[in-house]
Design a protein around this motif. Structure first.
Motif, PDB file in Angstrom:
ATOM      1  N   GLY A   1      -1.794   7.728  10.365  1.00 52.60           N
ATOM      2  CA  GLY A   1      -2.097   6.319  10.604  1.00 52.60           C
ATOM      3  C   GLY A   1      -2.822   5.678   9.436  1.00 52.60           C
ATOM      4  O   GLY A   1      -2.515   4.554   9.040  1.00 52.60           O
ATOM      5  N   VAL A   2      -3.788   6.409   8.874  1.00 55.60           N
ATOM      6  CA  VAL A   2      -4.539   5.889   7.722  1.00 55.60           C
ATOM      7  C   VAL A   2      -3.608   5.666   6.530  1.00 55.60           C
ATOM      8  O   VAL A   2      -3.697   4.646   5.827  1.00 55.60           O
ATOM      9  CB  VAL A   2      -5.680   6.855   7.337  1.00 55.60           C
ATOM     10  CG1 VAL A   2      -6.286   6.465   5.991  1.00 55.60           C
ATOM     11  CG2 VAL A   2      -6.751   6.857   8.409  1.00 55.60           C
ATOM     12  N   CYS A   3      -2.698   6.614   6.297  1.00 61.06           N
ATOM     13  CA  CYS A   3      -1.744   6.478   5.187  1.00 61.06           C
ATOM     14  C   CYS A   3      -0.826   5.280   5.398  1.00 61.06           C
ATOM     15  O   CYS A   3      -0.517   4.544   4.450  1.00 61.06           O
ATOM     16  CB  CYS A   3      -0.912   7.755   5.061  1.00 61.06           C
ATOM     17  SG  CYS A   3      -1.829   9.180   4.441  1.00 61.06           S
TER      18      CYS A   3
ATOM     19  N   VAL B   1       1.547  16.950   3.721  1.00 55.28           N
ATOM     20  CA  VAL B   1       1.267  16.034   2.604  1.00 55.28           C
ATOM     21  C   VAL B   1       2.510  15.226   2.234  1.00 55.28           C
ATOM     22  O   VAL B   1       2.424  14.036   1.929  1.00 55.28           O
ATOM     23  CB  VAL B   1       0.753  16.811   1.377  1.00 55.28           C
ATOM     24  CG1 VAL B   1       0.611  15.889   0.177  1.00 55.28           C
ATOM     25  CG2 VAL B   1      -0.576  17.479   1.679  1.00 55.28           C
ATOM     26  N   ALA B   2       3.671  15.894   2.288  1.00 57.18           N
ATOM     27  CA  ALA B   2       4.918  15.205   1.956  1.00 57.18           C
ATOM     28  C   ALA B   2       5.200  14.084   2.949  1.00 57.18           C
ATOM     29  O   ALA B   2       5.661  13.000   2.579  1.00 57.18           O
ATOM     30  CB  ALA B   2       6.082  16.202   1.944  1.00 57.18           C
ATOM     31  N   VAL B   3       4.892  14.332   4.226  1.00 60.86           N
ATOM     32  CA  VAL B   3       5.094  13.305   5.257  1.00 60.86           C
ATOM     33  C   VAL B   3       4.145  12.137   5.028  1.00 60.86           C
ATOM     34  O   VAL B   3       4.548  10.968   5.080  1.00 60.86           O
ATOM     35  CB  VAL B   3       4.878  13.894   6.664  1.00 60.86           C
ATOM     36  CG1 VAL B   3       4.996  12.798   7.728  1.00 60.86           C
ATOM     37  CG2 VAL B   3       5.891  14.999   6.940  1.00 60.86           C
ATOM     38  N   TYR B   4       2.880  12.435   4.737  1.00 58.65           N
ATOM     39  CA  TYR B   4       1.889  11.382   4.500  1.00 58.65           C
ATOM     40  C   TYR B   4       2.300  10.512   3.304  1.00 58.65           C
ATOM     41  O   TYR B   4       2.235   9.277   3.367  1.00 58.65           O
ATOM     42  CB  TYR B   4       0.507  11.982   4.235  1.00 58.65           C
ATOM     43  CG  TYR B   4      -0.033  12.866   5.329  1.00 58.65           C
ATOM     44  CD1 TYR B   4       0.253  12.613   6.671  1.00 58.65           C
ATOM     45  CD2 TYR B   4      -0.840  13.958   5.038  1.00 58.65           C
ATOM     46  CE1 TYR B   4      -0.243  13.429   7.683  1.00 58.65           C
ATOM     47  CE2 TYR B   4      -1.348  14.780   6.040  1.00 58.65           C
ATOM     48  CZ  TYR B   4      -1.037  14.516   7.353  1.00 58.65           C
ATOM     49  OH  TYR B   4      -1.531  15.326   8.356  1.00 58.65           O
ATOM     50  N   LEU B   5       2.694  11.168   2.217  1.00 59.58           N
ATOM     51  CA  LEU B   5       3.063  10.438   1.003  1.00 59.58           C
ATOM     52  C   LEU B   5       4.326   9.606   1.214  1.00 59.58           C
ATOM     53  O   LEU B   5       4.424   8.479   0.712  1.00 59.58           O
ATOM     54  CB  LEU B   5       3.268  11.415  -0.158  1.00 59.58           C
ATOM     55  CG  LEU B   5       2.010  12.122  -0.679  1.00 59.58           C
ATOM     56  CD1 LEU B   5       2.369  13.119  -1.770  1.00 59.58           C
ATOM     57  CD2 LEU B   5       0.999  11.106  -1.203  1.00 59.58           C
ATOM     58  N   MET B   6       5.286  10.166   1.946  1.00 59.65           N
ATOM     59  CA  MET B   6       6.524   9.433   2.200  1.00 59.65           C
ATOM     60  C   MET B   6       6.252   8.169   3.007  1.00 59.65           C
ATOM     61  O   MET B   6       6.752   7.081   2.680  1.00 59.65           O
ATOM     62  CB  MET B   6       7.530  10.311   2.948  1.00 59.65           C
ATOM     63  CG  MET B   6       8.834   9.596   3.272  1.00 59.65           C
ATOM     64  SD  MET B   6       9.971  10.606   4.241  1.00 59.65           S
ATOM     65  CE  MET B   6       9.058  10.753   5.796  1.00 59.65           C
ATOM     66  N   VAL B   7       5.427   8.296   4.053  1.00 63.68           N
ATOM     67  CA  VAL B   7       5.108   7.141   4.898  1.00 63.68           C
ATOM     68  C   VAL B   7       4.371   6.073   4.085  1.00 63.68           C
ATOM     69  O   VAL B   7       4.733   4.892   4.113  1.00 63.68           O
ATOM     70  CB  VAL B   7       4.258   7.577   6.105  1.00 63.68           C
ATOM     71  CG1 VAL B   7       3.663   6.367   6.815  1.00 63.68           C
ATOM     72  CG2 VAL B   7       5.110   8.387   7.074  1.00 63.68           C
ATOM     73  N   ALA B   8       3.331   6.488   3.368  1.00 60.61           N
ATOM     74  CA  ALA B   8       2.561   5.529   2.567  1.00 60.61           C
ATOM     75  C   ALA B   8       3.435   4.878   1.487  1.00 60.61           C
ATOM     76  O   ALA B   8       3.358   3.662   1.269  1.00 60.61           O
ATOM     77  CB  ALA B   8       1.362   6.223   1.921  1.00 60.61           C
ATOM     78  N   GLY B   9       4.287   5.683   0.852  1.00 60.89           N
ATOM     79  CA  GLY B   9       5.131   5.168  -0.231  1.00 60.89           C
ATOM     80  C   GLY B   9       6.184   4.195   0.249  1.00 60.89           C
ATOM     81  O   GLY B   9       6.347   3.100  -0.325  1.00 60.89           O
ATOM     82  N   VAL B  10       6.915   4.559   1.297  1.00 57.77           N
ATOM     83  CA  VAL B  10       7.990   3.695   1.793  1.00 57.77           C
ATOM     84  C   VAL B  10       7.421   2.390   2.345  1.00 57.77           C
ATOM     85  O   VAL B  10       7.930   1.297   2.048  1.00 57.77           O
ATOM     86  CB  VAL B  10       8.821   4.417   2.874  1.00 57.77           C
ATOM     87  CG1 VAL B  10       9.801   3.444   3.533  1.00 57.77           C
ATOM     88  CG2 VAL B  10       9.591   5.575   2.258  1.00 57.77           C
ATOM     89  N   ILE B  11       6.360   2.477   3.148  1.00 53.02           N
ATOM     90  CA  ILE B  11       5.762   1.267   3.707  1.00 53.02           C
ATOM     91  C   ILE B  11       5.154   0.404   2.601  1.00 53.02           C
ATOM     92  O   ILE B  11       5.264  -0.828   2.618  1.00 53.02           O
ATOM     93  CB  ILE B  11       4.690   1.634   4.752  1.00 53.02           C
ATOM     94  CG1 ILE B  11       5.354   2.245   5.982  1.00 53.02           C
ATOM     95  CG2 ILE B  11       3.871   0.401   5.149  1.00 53.02           C
ATOM     96  CD1 ILE B  11       4.388   2.701   7.056  1.00 53.02           C
ATOM     97  N   GLY B  12       4.539   1.061   1.611  1.00 52.04           N
ATOM     98  CA  GLY B  12       3.966   0.314   0.498  1.00 52.04           C
ATOM     99  C   GLY B  12       5.018  -0.428  -0.298  1.00 52.04           C
ATOM    100  O   GLY B  12       4.850  -1.603  -0.645  1.00 52.04           O
ATOM    101  N   LEU B  13       6.137   0.229  -0.597  1.00 46.21           N
ATOM    102  CA  LEU B  13       7.203  -0.404  -1.367  1.00 46.21           C
ATOM    103  C   LEU B  13       7.861  -1.531  -0.568  1.00 46.21           C
ATOM    104  O   LEU B  13       8.216  -2.578  -1.129  1.00 46.21           O
ATOM    105  CB  LEU B  13       8.248   0.641  -1.771  1.00 46.21           C
ATOM    106  CG  LEU B  13       7.793   1.651  -2.829  1.00 46.21           C
ATOM    107  CD1 LEU B  13       8.858   2.721  -3.031  1.00 46.21           C
ATOM    108  CD2 LEU B  13       7.513   0.944  -4.157  1.00 46.21           C
TER     109      LEU B  13
END
Length: 220
Positions: free
Chosen positions: A57-59, A13-25
């Motif tokens: 990938g979805v994240c 979950v931490a990996v998913y959130l980190m990827v989504a968060g960094v790419i989103g920002l």
């Protein structure tokens, strides 16, 4: 603790959130190494069974699309003063020189600047906010944003995961070396993209500015 045990202890979950968060920002307009994070996380997924590449990938795709959309809304509300403020806060990324280069890209490519920008470091940060500032119709922005996010994020995960699985046995036997290789690969891809972005920027600087970008994009 052995490096392999440490990697296995990283929560998915931490990996998913980190990827989504960094790419989103990054897509929102904040200069962050989204590509390095995505490549590194995908290589980690290739060597750790508890990290699902499809969820990753979805994240990544969701972070790219949502981040760009928020950046568009902020740019549309903030207008030119927003770019001037960003230029003062992040002169290395949002200076007048960078803004002019990005505007020329939008003048030349229109909505495709959003799609192409997903694959170019400089435009990846600019695409959302600048499209909003230049009043690009949202439906055009959304189409280019969704297509670019799926192909860039989804394609990167698919490609790097496949390469990682091929090298999984080698990475498993030489875990320290594999981790170093993953980091070097991520940093190397970032450096290559920066070099390409600088070359594209230098080429754009030599081209005539043409008509005002805001009028050209808004007229589409």
């Amino acid at each position: 603790m052995h490096i392999q045990e440490w990697l296995e202890s990283v929560p998915a979950v931490a990996v998913y959130l980190m990827v989504a968060g960094v790419i989103g920002l990054e897509s929102l307009g904040i200069p962050l190494p989204g590509e390095i994070v995505l490549v590194s996380a995908t290589l980690l997924a290739a060597s750790q069974d508890h990290i699902n590449p499809y969820v990753l990938g979805v994240c990544a795709v969701a972070g790219a699309i949502v981040g760009d959309s928020i950046g568009y809304l902020i740019g549309r509300k903030g207008g030119k003063p927003l770019l001037e403020w960003l230029g003062r806060k992040f002169p290395k990324h949002f200076g007048a020189h960078h803004v002019a280069t990005a505007e020329r890209a939008f003048t030349k490519w229109g909505m495709w600047a959003v799609f192409i920008g997903r694959f170019i470091a400089l435009l990846r940060i600019f695409a959302g906010p600048l499209a909003g500032v230049l009043k690009m119709p949202y439906w055009k922005f959304l189409i280019a944003n969704v297509l670019g996010g799926i192909i860039w994020a989804g394609g990167t995960v698919a490609l790097i995961y496949t390469v990682g699985k091929v090298a999984e046995e080698w990475i498993g036997k030489f875990s320290y070396l594999g981790l170093v290789a993953a980091v070097l690969f991520g940093v190397g891809s970032f450096v290559v993209m920066r070099i390409k972005a600088k070359k594209a920027q230098a080429k754009a600087d030599r081209e005539p500015a043409g008509q005002p970008a805001a009028q050209s994009v808004a007229a589409e």
